[in-house]
Design an enzyme around this catalytic site. Structure first.
Site, PDB file in Angstrom:
ATOM      1  N   SER A  94       0.823  -1.216   0.000  1.00 22.72           N
ATOM      2  CA  SER A  94       0.000   0.000   0.000  1.00 22.72           C
ATOM      3  C   SER A  94       0.853   1.260   0.000  1.00 22.72           C
ATOM      4  O   SER A  94       0.553   2.217  -0.698  1.00 22.72           O
ATOM      5  CB  SER A  94      -0.919   0.021   1.216  1.00 22.72           C
ATOM      6  OG  SER A  94      -1.776  -1.083   1.184  1.00 22.72           O
TER       7      SER A  94
ATOM      8  N   GLU B  73       2.970   0.118  15.534  1.00 19.02           N
ATOM      9  CA  GLU B  73       3.405   1.434  15.044  1.00 19.02           C
ATOM     10  C   GLU B  73       4.077   2.279  16.114  1.00 19.02           C
ATOM     11  O   GLU B  73       4.987   3.055  15.820  1.00 19.02           O
ATOM     12  CB  GLU B  73       2.209   2.203  14.458  1.00 19.02           C
ATOM     13  CG  GLU B  73       1.604   1.587  13.202  1.00 19.02           C
ATOM     14  CD  GLU B  73       0.578   0.504  13.481  1.00 19.02           C
ATOM     15  OE1 GLU B  73       0.303   0.220  14.670  1.00 19.02           O
ATOM     16  OE2 GLU B  73       0.029  -0.081  12.532  1.00 19.02           O
TER      17      GLU B  73
ATOM     18  N   PHE C 137      -2.806   6.132  11.046  1.00 18.51           N
ATOM     19  CA  PHE C 137      -2.081   5.430  12.110  1.00 18.51           C
ATOM     20  C   PHE C 137      -0.920   6.265  12.655  1.00 18.51           C
ATOM     21  O   PHE C 137      -0.669   6.287  13.855  1.00 18.51           O
ATOM     22  CB  PHE C 137      -1.577   4.067  11.617  1.00 18.51           C
ATOM     23  CG  PHE C 137      -2.682   3.185  11.088  1.00 18.51           C
ATOM     24  CD1 PHE C 137      -3.919   3.154  11.717  1.00 18.51           C
ATOM     25  CD2 PHE C 137      -2.501   2.398   9.961  1.00 18.51           C
ATOM     26  CE1 PHE C 137      -4.952   2.351  11.226  1.00 18.51           C
ATOM     27  CE2 PHE C 137      -3.527   1.600   9.470  1.00 18.51           C
ATOM     28  CZ  PHE C 137      -4.746   1.578  10.099  1.00 18.51           C
TER      29      PHE C 137
ATOM     30  N   HIS D  22      -2.411   7.323   1.996  1.00 20.74           N
ATOM     31  CA  HIS D  22      -3.835   7.218   2.324  1.00 20.74           C
ATOM     32  C   HIS D  22      -4.330   8.393   3.164  1.00 20.74           C
ATOM     33  O   HIS D  22      -5.138   8.239   4.078  1.00 20.74           O
ATOM     34  CB  HIS D  22      -4.143   5.875   3.000  1.00 20.74           C
ATOM     35  CG  HIS D  22      -3.962   4.694   2.081  1.00 20.74           C
ATOM     36  ND1 HIS D  22      -2.770   4.430   1.436  1.00 20.74           N
ATOM     37  CD2 HIS D  22      -4.819   3.742   1.678  1.00 20.74           C
ATOM     38  CE1 HIS D  22      -2.897   3.353   0.682  1.00 20.74           C
ATOM     39  NE2 HIS D  22      -4.138   2.920   0.796  1.00 20.74           N
TER      40      HIS D  22
END
Lengths: 278, 309
Positions: free
Chosen positions: B34, B55, B80, B106
């Site tokens: 992605s 993360e 995120f 994104h």
């Protein structure tokens, strides 16, 4: 028979406790409990175990120390002073207006502070990053990360634990100041950590359990780090919160607070008396 | 107009930059297809760490790498990094001014029907409120490449927000992006459209439509949200009759907020903010959602005309 080195470390820790009391009295605030429980560990690291040079704080080959439990800054600052990184005048400005010494340490203000810390659960990841570079660039330094036991309730600590084991960071040493207390009470009553040793072992760490106030044990264990090839090491140091000040010991109320009045007097007397013993 | 994926183009650039900067280490949060960080992994496997779905640790590790002199490039989704790892980004990266680059994909509602959890309509507001953090939101593949180059030449933490959507080509290699400088894409003194990120294309198209109606509309692309080009906003406030901001972000705290903060202090003009009107999205493709939010060429043009009456 006590070795001269251990005798020396014990003496330095006593000096440190006295200085911490003086500084806390000047500041009127701070986090004594966890600093008194971990000062013996920091003394051994800075005066015996770690390769460091106070005249060259950025020396590339130095061992790195991250105080993940940043609220124990008074312990770190005191040790940095005793080790020659800062003068006493600076130390006594702790937490005062415009001081270089924040309640939680800022790496850009004081030489010898490797990383700005204060929010719990960050340090082990940062230490893992430093250890990773040690591996990538084939450097021999070790990374020591001191955490509070309550701190390891943070999920990010366990992300870091997974990461360090996965990447076989045997140059990383986590030290947990297992004093059993957090602000609101006993860790086992607030959010239980036990079986604690088994948790770290299950996460792939080599665990050594020691009395965090016994210099013989501290020295002999830390000297052997990295203990296990291809696994990070966790030193589970059983300690007493507030160690060395009678009314602070094992009392969660002394996680944070300043020293004033009669209590200041008692703390001064006790730390002075301990020094006179030597 | 040709369309490109800024993620793919940016990833290609990062591979090229990998040769120039030996210190670059790419960290990925289990989204390598992605984010397209897979390109860097293939080129430099020894300088690539897939940190898994963890993360917070990834950002902490990045801080440690930066402490030891590396240039960590952290890749994941905008939502995120800006929210899950907000505190690590603020306390362990921005506060000690460590040289970490967040290159997140994104942004905005570009994940479309993946849904609200994966949208980032708050990230610009969050990241720009953090001292020491530069916030860069490019609008097409070329600008994204230039933003990446500028970010690597810059010493300090940077948040770069990319879109998942393919974008129309606006910029060419002749254009020059500088951190802290906006770009002027259309001249005009009647009104001014200020865009950020992928909204640059609709902004330009709206201005071109307005010109056909005789309304000369200035278009400014504000890829550098922070540091912000105060001068160009002050000038627009003085020289034009109305400002319309357009962003794929909540109208609170993002580009619109930043522009209003400047105009409130200088005065002189009304500002209309076009963006997501402080609510979570419905289900739909990115195009469907933008239409529903009236973040369209027609809506921008209508707003400009409305303000000039």
């Amino acid at each position: 028979m006590i070795s001269p080195k251990i005798k020396e470390l014990k003496h330095i820790a006593k000096q440190a406790r006295k200085l911490m009391v003086e500084t806390l009295i000047c500041a009127g605030c701070g986090h004594p409990g966890g600093a008194f429980s971990s000062i013996d560990l920091m003394t051994a690291l800075y005066f015996d175990i770690m390769k460091i040079d106070p005249h060259n704080p950025q020396w590339d080959e130095r061992d790195r120390f991250i105080l993940s439990k940043g609220h124990s800054s008074i312990g770190l600052y005191t040790i940095l002073h005793l080790r020659g990184f800062m003068d006493k005048e600076t130390l006594l400005t702790f937490r005062q207006d415009n001081s270089l010494l924040c309640g939680h340490p800022d790496m850009h203000k004081i030489a010898g502070v490797e990383m700005s810390t204060g929010s719990l659960g960050h340090g082990l990841s940062v230490g893992a990053g430093l250890a990773m570079v040690g591996k990538m660039d084939k450097k021999n330094y070790r990374v020591f990360v001191l955490m509070g036991d309550g701190e390891t309730q943070e999920g990010s600590v366990w992300e870091a634990a997974l990461f360090a084991a996965h990447h076989k960071l045997d140059n990383l040493v986590g030290i947990v100041d297992r004093n059993m207390l957090q602000i609101d009470g006993c860790t086992e009553d607030i959010l239980a950590l036990e079986p604690y040793r088994a948790k770290w072992e299950t996460f792939g760490w080599h665990v050594e359990e020691i009395d965090g106030h016994n210099f013989k044990q501290i020295k002999e264990t830390l000297e052997r780090c990295p203990v296990s090839a291809s696994r990070p090491t966790l030193i589970l140091a059983n300690t007493v919160k507030g160690k060395g000040i009678s009314f602070m010991e094992r009392n969660p109320a002394w996680h944070g607070g300043g020293l004033k009045g009669d209590q200041a007097e008692i703390a001064l007397q006790e730390t002075n008396a301990a020094l006179v013993e030597d | 107009m040709a369309k490109k994926s800024m993620r793919h183009e940016c990833a290609k650039s990062l591979v090229e930059l990998g040769a120039k900067y030996n210190e670059i280490i790419v960290l990925e949060g289990d989204l390598k297809e992605s984010t397209q960080s897979i390109q860097f992994q293939q080129a430099y496997p020894e300088r690539y760490i897939d940190c898994g779905i963890a993360e917070q640790n990834m950002v902490g590790v990045a801080a440690g790498l930066a402490l030891a002199g590396k240039i960590p490039v952290v890749q994941s989704f905008a939502c995120f990094i800006s929210m899950r790892t907000c505190e690590q980004a603020r306390t362990s990266v921005a506060y000690p001014r460590l040289n970490v680059k967040f290159v997140v994909s994104h942004g905005g509602i570009s994940p479309g029907s993946a849904g609200t959890t994966h949208h980032a309509i708050e990230d610009i507001a969050i990241m720009r409120a953090i001292p020491n953090m530069a916030v860069l939101v490019p609008g097409d593949a070329e600008e994204a490449k230039q933003v990446l180059h500028a970010a690597l030449a810059y010493e300090g933490p940077v948040y770069i927000r990319l879109s998942a959507s393919d974008t129309k080509d606006i910029y060419t290699e002749r254009d020059v992006f500088n951190i802290g400088r906006a770009t002027l894409l259309r001249e005009g003194n009647d009104a001014c459209i200020i865009t950020t990120g992928t909204m640059v294309a609709v902004g330009v198209e709206a201005a071109d439509q307005l010109l056909q109606k005789g309304v000369k509309t200035r278009v400014i692309q504000m890829a550098s949200i922070k540091p912000l080009d105060h001068g160009i906003i002050e000038q627009a406030a003085k020289e034009t009759e109305a400002i319309v901001t357009v962003e794929e972000h909540n109208i609170l705290g993002g580009l619109g907020g930043a522009v209003c903060e400047v105009v409130a202090e200088t005065g002189g003009v009304r500002v209309k903010r076009i963006g997501i009107k402080d609510h979570f999205s419905d289900v739909g493709t990115a195009t469907c959602l933008l239409n529903k939010e009236e973040i369209t060429v027609q809506a921008i043009a209508k707003n400009v005309l409305g303000m000039l009456k």
